[in-house]
Design a protein around this motif. Structure first.
Motif, PDB file in Angstrom:
ATOM      1  N   LYS A 298       0.835  -1.196   0.000  1.00 58.36           N
ATOM      2  CA  LYS A 298       0.000   0.000   0.000  1.00 58.36           C
ATOM      3  C   LYS A 298       0.873   1.250   0.000  1.00 58.36           C
ATOM      4  CE  LYS A 298      -3.646  -0.851   2.228  1.00 58.36           C
ATOM      5  NZ  LYS A 298      -4.617  -1.114   3.329  1.00 58.36           N
ATOM      6  N   GLY A 299       0.549   2.181  -0.885  1.00 56.21           N
ATOM      7  CA  GLY A 299       1.329   3.408  -0.990  1.00 56.21           C
ATOM      8  C   GLY A 299       2.501   3.303  -1.946  1.00 56.21           C
ATOM      9  N   ARG A 300       2.847   2.098  -2.347  1.00 52.99           N
ATOM     10  CA  ARG A 300       3.967   1.897  -3.280  1.00 52.99           C
ATOM     11  C   ARG A 300       3.514   1.350  -4.630  1.00 52.99           C
ATOM     12  NH1 ARG A 300       7.759  -1.825  -2.192  1.00 52.99           N
ATOM     13  NH2 ARG A 300       6.362  -3.160  -0.972  1.00 52.99           N
ATOM     14  N   PHE A 301       2.484   0.517  -4.634  1.00 56.17           N
ATOM     15  CA  PHE A 301       1.996  -0.117  -5.858  1.00 56.17           C
ATOM     16  C   PHE A 301       0.643   0.478  -6.234  1.00 56.17           C
ATOM     17  CE2 PHE A 301       4.195  -4.557  -5.411  1.00 56.17           C
ATOM     18  CZ  PHE A 301       5.404  -3.925  -5.207  1.00 56.17           C
ATOM     19  N   THR A 302       0.378   0.524  -7.540  1.00 58.63           N
ATOM     20  CA  THR A 302      -0.906   1.011  -8.037  1.00 58.63           C
ATOM     21  C   THR A 302      -1.397   0.097  -9.143  1.00 58.63           C
ATOM     22  OG1 THR A 302      -0.271   3.307  -7.568  1.00 58.63           O
ATOM     23  CG2 THR A 302      -2.144   2.953  -9.037  1.00 58.63           C
TER      24      THR A 302
END
Length: 123
Positions: free
Chosen positions: A64-68
């Motif tokens: 979370k917060g690194r991957f999209t």
């Protein structure tokens, strides 16, 4: 039947980025939930991210917060943008399609799978 083909894996240094692609063929996946999972050597396959047809997305806490996760309906393709990569992100990454649309975090809920693409993050 849906065929899924992942691409974009490779070797990257810690802190770097990669974008994985998952091209679907055979059916339009607009109504499907799409997910990304990964499996490291000696470990079970684990949930990474999922996208429902309505645009809802969710992620494992570890990414979370690194991957999209995103989708391009015109190209029938799903993406996973991975930033700030860590050595513990090293794994084979799999794309999966859930025709029921629920897009759960459990891999047994998914109906179709790609062959996987290797991501290696060096320290």
């Amino acid at each position: 039947q849906v065929q899924l083909a992942e691409s974009g894996g490779g070797l990257v240094q810690a802190g770097g980025s990669l974008r994985l692609s998952c091209a679907a063929s055979g059916r339009i996946i607009r109504s499907y939930a799409m997910g990304w999972f990964r499996q490291a050597p000696g470990k079970e396959r684990e949930f990474v991210a999922a996208s429902r047809s309505g645009g809802i997305t969710y992620y494992a806490d570890s990414v979370k917060g690194r991957f999209t996760i995103s989708r391009d309906s015109a190209k029938n393709t799903v993406y996973l943008q991975m930033n700030s990569l860590k050595p513990e992100d090293t794994a084979v990454y799999y794309c999966a399609a859930d025709r029921g649309g629920s897009g759960s975090t459990g891999y047994s809920e998914y109906d179709y799978w790609g062959q996987g693409t290797q991501v290696t993050v060096s320290s």
